[in-house]
Design a protein around this motif. Structure first.
Motif, PDB file in Angstrom:
ATOM      1  N   CYS A 159       0.844  -1.195   0.000  1.00  8.71           N
ATOM      2  CA  CYS A 159       0.000   0.000   0.000  1.00  8.71           C
ATOM      3  C   CYS A 159       0.886   1.255   0.000  1.00  8.71           C
ATOM      4  CB  CYS A 159      -0.923   0.000   1.210  1.00  8.71           C
ATOM      5  SG  CYS A 159      -0.120  -0.434   2.770  1.00  8.71           S
ATOM      6  N   GLY A 160       0.668   2.138  -0.946  1.00 10.87           N
ATOM      7  CA  GLY A 160       1.441   3.372  -1.005  1.00 10.87           C
ATOM      8  C   GLY A 160       2.722   3.293  -1.805  1.00 10.87           C
ATOM      9  N   SER A 180      -9.205   0.440  -5.768  1.00  6.58           N
ATOM     10  CA  SER A 180      -8.058  -0.201  -5.112  1.00  6.58           C
ATOM     11  C   SER A 180      -7.029  -0.680  -6.130  1.00  6.58           C
ATOM     12  CB  SER A 180      -8.548  -1.363  -4.242  1.00  6.58           C
ATOM     13  OG  SER A 180      -7.540  -1.797  -3.372  1.00  6.58           O
ATOM     14  N   ASP A 181      -6.342   0.270  -6.744  1.00  4.36           N
ATOM     15  CA  ASP A 181      -5.344  -0.087  -7.760  1.00  4.36           C
ATOM     16  C   ASP A 181      -4.183  -0.861  -7.156  1.00  4.36           C
ATOM     17  OD1 ASP A 181      -3.077   2.209  -7.205  1.00  4.36           O
ATOM     18  OD2 ASP A 181      -5.090   2.980  -6.938  1.00  4.36           O
ATOM     19  N   ASP A 182      -3.789  -0.534  -5.910  1.00  3.40           N
ATOM     20  CA  ASP A 182      -2.662  -1.248  -5.308  1.00  3.40           C
ATOM     21  C   ASP A 182      -3.004  -2.707  -5.023  1.00  3.40           C
ATOM     22  OD1 ASP A 182      -4.474  -0.482  -3.356  1.00  3.40           O
ATOM     23  OD2 ASP A 182      -2.981   0.281  -1.951  1.00  3.40           O
ATOM     24  N   THR A 183      -4.237  -2.972  -4.563  1.00  2.77           N
ATOM     25  CA  THR A 183      -4.651  -4.353  -4.332  1.00  2.77           C
ATOM     26  C   THR A 183      -4.756  -5.117  -5.654  1.00  2.77           C
ATOM     27  OG1 THR A 183      -5.927  -3.615  -2.414  1.00  2.77           O
ATOM     28  CG2 THR A 183      -6.382  -5.826  -3.240  1.00  2.77           C
ATOM     29  N   PHE A 184      -5.287  -4.471  -6.676  1.00  2.00           N
ATOM     30  CA  PHE A 184      -5.367  -5.087  -8.002  1.00  2.00           C
ATOM     31  C   PHE A 184      -3.980  -5.513  -8.475  1.00  2.00           C
ATOM     32  CE2 PHE A 184      -4.948  -4.516 -12.611  1.00  2.00           C
ATOM     33  CZ  PHE A 184      -5.887  -5.411 -13.072  1.00  2.00           C
ATOM     34  N   ALA A 185      -3.002  -4.622  -8.338  1.00  2.00           N
ATOM     35  CA  ALA A 185      -1.640  -4.950  -8.774  1.00  2.00           C
ATOM     36  C   ALA A 185      -1.078  -6.115  -7.969  1.00  2.00           C
ATOM     37  CB  ALA A 185      -0.738  -3.725  -8.635  1.00  2.00           C
ATOM     38  N   ARG A 186      -1.204  -6.054  -6.650  1.00  2.00           N
ATOM     39  CA  ARG A 186      -0.639  -7.103  -5.782  1.00  2.00           C
ATOM     40  C   ARG A 186      -1.228  -8.466  -6.106  1.00  2.00           C
ATOM     41  NH1 ARG A 186      -2.602  -8.901  -0.922  1.00  2.00           N
ATOM     42  NH2 ARG A 186      -4.018  -7.106  -0.752  1.00  2.00           N
ATOM     43  N   LEU A 187      -2.542  -8.520  -6.316  1.00  2.00           N
ATOM     44  CA  LEU A 187      -3.197  -9.809  -6.524  1.00  2.00           C
ATOM     45  C   LEU A 187      -3.035 -10.348  -7.936  1.00  2.00           C
ATOM     46  CD1 LEU A 187      -6.471  -9.441  -4.426  1.00  2.00           C
ATOM     47  CD2 LEU A 187      -4.253 -10.404  -3.773  1.00  2.00           C
ATOM     48  N   ASN A 188      -2.400  -9.585  -8.813  1.00  2.37           N
ATOM     49  CA  ASN A 188      -2.026 -10.138 -10.113  1.00  2.37           C
ATOM     50  C   ASN A 188      -0.767 -10.996 -10.018  1.00  2.37           C
ATOM     51  OD1 ASN A 188      -3.344  -9.495 -12.917  1.00  2.37           O
ATOM     52  ND2 ASN A 188      -3.838  -7.748 -11.571  1.00  2.37           N
ATOM     53  N   ARG A 221     -15.393  -0.127  -0.124  1.00  2.43           N
ATOM     54  CA  ARG A 221     -15.948  -0.125  -1.481  1.00  2.43           C
ATOM     55  C   ARG A 221     -14.933  -0.665  -2.480  1.00  2.43           C
ATOM     56  NH1 ARG A 221     -17.587   5.308  -0.821  1.00  2.43           N
ATOM     57  NH2 ARG A 221     -16.267   5.884  -2.598  1.00  2.43           N
ATOM     58  N   GLY A 222     -13.673  -0.309  -2.272  1.00  2.00           N
ATOM     59  CA  GLY A 222     -12.634  -0.790  -3.184  1.00  2.00           C
ATOM     60  C   GLY A 222     -12.483  -2.294  -3.149  1.00  2.00           C
ATOM     61  N   VAL A 223     -12.511  -2.864  -1.951  1.00  2.00           N
ATOM     62  CA  VAL A 223     -12.395  -4.323  -1.809  1.00  2.00           C
ATOM     63  C   VAL A 223     -13.599  -5.019  -2.447  1.00  2.00           C
ATOM     64  CG1 VAL A 223     -12.399  -6.213  -0.136  1.00  2.00           C
ATOM     65  CG2 VAL A 223     -10.943  -4.207   0.250  1.00  2.00           C
ATOM     66  N   ASN A 224     -14.787  -4.498  -2.192  1.00  2.00           N
ATOM     67  CA  ASN A 224     -15.990  -5.107  -2.756  1.00  2.00           C
ATOM     68  C   ASN A 224     -16.013  -4.992  -4.287  1.00  2.00           C
ATOM     69  OD1 ASN A 224     -16.919  -5.764  -0.195  1.00  2.00           O
ATOM     70  ND2 ASN A 224     -18.060  -3.852   0.034  1.00  2.00           N
TER      71      ASN A 224
END
Length: 281
Positions: A159-160, A180-188, A221-224
């Protein structure tokens, strides 16, 4: 722009009305323990109505004195995904790092990231999250509990600040328009493809109860949104402690901080959402 060799590392910094924050962010970046050139800094001011652009420009001389490239882009529309896409279009590095404009990295971080992402296999890396003490009394209590959350202690949160090599970035096209662009990137990336280096970065949280509620609501909201749009990515999340035993232990370690955290969570559940932009902490 001064002519330099092709960069090893491109640091993309999306910035929307970050006056007073983009300067310290760039100062910390420019203090990195990095030998020679090979770094490219790309600040993408998007929809700014303050002095973000001018403050970023004042660091150009310091960047070029290090042999680094620096570009400052000015986009009319305020959009973080749009800023990320614009920054990538001009980035020349073999490693791409993404840095929020209110984050300050430790001097060894860039070098450790570059070492972690050497090679042709897709890879993702980040450092250790440091949440500095907020000024507001309620936020300080909240932060005391928030630092215990397993998300920060298991896996590679990212994050960040996070980075990936070109092979990793090839896994998707343009950045999607999501919160949640950072979560999207991490989970790729699968857990075994993610590397946590030892150096850290300062990732502040917002000040005051109201701001914390807005941010927490936005995070939820980002997670959902991510779960609805990209459900297959959730298989790449890390396994973390959870459940009643963890909550009880954390509450006993910091009871007042736990109450502050619960108060924010309850306010999020009771209130209605808002589309208003707010800092993602």
């Amino acid at each position: 722009m001064t002519d330099h060799a092709e960069p090893t590392l491109s640091v993309i910094i999306p910035a929307h009305n970050e006056a007073g924050l983009i300067g310290p962010c760039l100062d910390a970046l420019l203090a990195s323990e990095w030998a020679g050139g090979g770094v490219e800094v790309i600040v993408v001011a998007n929809g700014c109505t303050d002095t973000t652009l001018a403050e970023a420009e004042t660091r150009r001389t310091a960047a070029e004195a290090r042999g680094w490239r620096m570009q400052v882009l000015d986009l009319a529309e305020g959009s973080k995904p749009g800023a990320l896409n614009a920054g990538e279009r001009v980035a020349g590095g073999t490693i791409l790092a993404y840095l929020d404009a209110d984050v300050e990295i430790a001097p060894p971080l860039l070098g450790q990231i570059a070492q972690a992402l050497v090679g042709s296999a897709p890879g993702y890396a980040s450092g250790q999250v440091i949440i500095p003490p907020p000024h507001n009394a309620f936020s300080r209590l909240y932060a005391r509990f928030y630092r215990q959350v397993p998300f920060f202690h298991h896996g590679v949160p990212g994050c960040g600040f996070f980075a990936m090599n070109r092979a990793g970035r090839a896994r998707w096209g343009d950045w999607p328009v999501i919160i949640s662009d950072d979560t999207f990137a991490r989970l790729n990336f699968a857990p075994e493809e993610r590397v946590a280096v030892r150096a850290g970065y300062r990732w502040p949280i917002v000040e005051g109860f109201g701001a914390l509620v807005k941010v927490r609501r936005r995070q939820d909201r980002g997670v959902n949104e991510l779960a609805r749009a990209y459900p297959a990515l959730l298989a790449n999340d890390d396994r973390r402690p959870s459940g009643r035993s963890w909550i009880i232990g954390a509450a006993l370690r910091a009871p007042l901080a736990f109450l502050a955290y619960v108060a924010v969570a309850l306010a999020v559940r009771m209130g209605k959402g808002s589309d208003e932009w707010t800092r993602g902490r």
